[in-house]
Design a protein around this motif. Structure first.
Motif, short mmCIF file in Angstrom:
data_model
loop_
_atom_site.label_atom_id
_atom_site.label_comp_id
_atom_site.label_asym_id
_atom_site.label_seq_id
_atom_site.Cartn_x
_atom_site.Cartn_y
_atom_site.Cartn_z
N GLY A 77 0.63 -1.07 0.11
CA GLY A 77 -0.02 0.05 0.05
C GLY A 77 0.91 1.25 0.05
O GLY A 77 0.32 2.28 -0.17
N GLU A 78 1.97 1.20 0.23
CA GLU A 78 3.10 2.37 0.25
C GLU A 78 4.10 2.23 -0.98
O GLU A 78 5.08 2.83 -0.52
CB GLU A 78 3.73 2.49 1.72
N GLU A 79 3.70 1.55 -1.96
CA GLU A 79 4.56 1.42 -2.91
C GLU A 79 4.93 2.67 -3.53
O GLU A 79 6.13 2.65 -3.91
CB GLU A 79 3.99 0.50 -4.06
N ASP A 80 4.21 3.56 -3.70
CA ASP A 80 4.34 5.06 -4.34
C ASP A 80 5.43 5.66 -3.36
O ASP A 80 6.08 6.81 -3.89
CB ASP A 80 3.45 5.85 -4.36
N ARG A 81 5.68 5.59 -2.15
CA ARG A 81 6.94 5.95 -1.39
C ARG A 81 8.07 5.16 -1.29
O ARG A 81 8.88 5.53 -0.53
CB ARG A 81 6.04 6.15 0.27
N GLN A 82 8.16 4.05 -1.98
CA GLN A 82 9.28 3.24 -2.07
C GLN A 82 10.60 3.87 -2.74
O GLN A 82 10.44 4.34 -3.44
CB GLN A 82 9.11 1.89 -2.72
N GLU A 83 11.54 3.61 -2.00
CA GLU A 83 12.88 4.48 -2.46
C GLU A 83 13.61 3.04 -2.83
O GLU A 83 13.74 2.17 -2.62
CB GLU A 83 13.81 4.84 -1.34
N VAL A 101 6.78 1.61 -9.40
CA VAL A 101 5.52 1.46 -8.65
C VAL A 101 4.68 0.57 -8.81
O VAL A 101 4.12 -0.45 -8.64
CB VAL A 101 4.87 2.85 -8.44
N ARG A 102 4.40 0.47 -10.22
CA ARG A 102 3.44 -0.55 -11.12
C ARG A 102 4.17 -2.05 -10.83
O ARG A 102 3.42 -2.84 -10.52
CB ARG A 102 3.18 -0.15 -12.50
N LEU A 103 5.54 -1.95 -11.03
CA LEU A 103 5.96 -3.26 -11.18
C LEU A 103 6.30 -3.82 -9.89
O LEU A 103 5.97 -5.10 -9.63
CB LEU A 103 7.50 -3.00 -11.90
N TYR A 134 4.88 -7.35 -8.68
CA TYR A 134 5.74 -8.13 -8.06
C TYR A 134 5.31 -8.65 -6.72
O TYR A 134 5.38 -9.98 -6.51
CB TYR A 134 7.11 -7.43 -7.65
N ARG A 135 4.61 -7.96 -5.90
CA ARG A 135 4.22 -8.44 -4.55
C ARG A 135 2.92 -9.37 -4.92
O ARG A 135 2.71 -10.28 -4.05
CB ARG A 135 3.73 -7.11 -3.90
N ALA A 136 1.99 -9.05 -5.67
CA ALA A 136 0.89 -10.02 -6.02
C ALA A 136 1.71 -11.34 -6.60
O ALA A 136 1.00 -12.24 -6.04
CB ALA A 136 -0.03 -9.45 -7.29
N ALA A 137 2.68 -11.49 -7.39
CA ALA A 137 2.95 -12.67 -7.89
C ALA A 137 3.95 -13.30 -6.56
O ALA A 137 3.72 -14.65 -6.27
CB ALA A 137 3.93 -12.37 -8.98
#
Length: 150
Positions: free
Chosen positions: A72-78, A130-132, A136-139
């Protein structure tokens, strides 16, 4: 001994020491070469081809998860070198062990290969990262759940 003989010996002495040093440093036994059932064994140093593919892949996913922000915080991932390096490790483990996952998990294995391959390069655009990462998380979650049942 004559002067000519001494001069010749003096000139040959350094070459003799050099050859002796080279012979002493050389190895007559070639280093061991790891044997693998998989042609992709080069992706994971120290990998044992006989290891359980579920255990290796789930472990690698956990290794990468330690540096990832919560779902849920993928858009904040460095996506610094450490994060990309761990995702690259997952990519290598998936390349090595993924083809041996249970058949019902192979579609997720393919998705892990695609997403890790896209996440590793530093040049990947932030919106693609962010999309990948979400894909990735879903897979990864599907592989973890499937391996828990296997």
């Amino acid at each position: 001994m004559g002067r000519t003989t001494i001069r010749t010996a003096a000139r040959l002495l350094p070459a003799g020491f050099t050859l002796l040093a080279l012979a002493a440093c050389g190895s007559s036994v070639p280093p061991p070469v790891a044997k693998s059932a998989s042609p992709a064994a080069r992706y994971v140093v120290g990998a044992d081809p006989g290891d359980d593919p579920c255990a290796r892949i789930v472990s690698a996913i956990g290794f990468a998860d330690a540096l990832l922000r919560p779902p849920g915080e993928e858009d904040r991932q460095e996506f610094d070198e450490g994060v990309r390096g761990r995702i690259a490790y997952v990519e290598g483990v998936v390349l090595e062990y993924g083809p041996r996952l249970p058949g019902q998990l192979l579609e997720y294995e393919a998705r892990l290969r695609e997403t890790t391959h896209g996440l590793v390069p530093a040049a990947t655009r932030p919106e693609d990262q962010v999309r990948l990462l979400k894909e990735y998380r879903a897979a990864a979650d599907s592989v973890k759940k499937g391996c828990a049942k296997a």
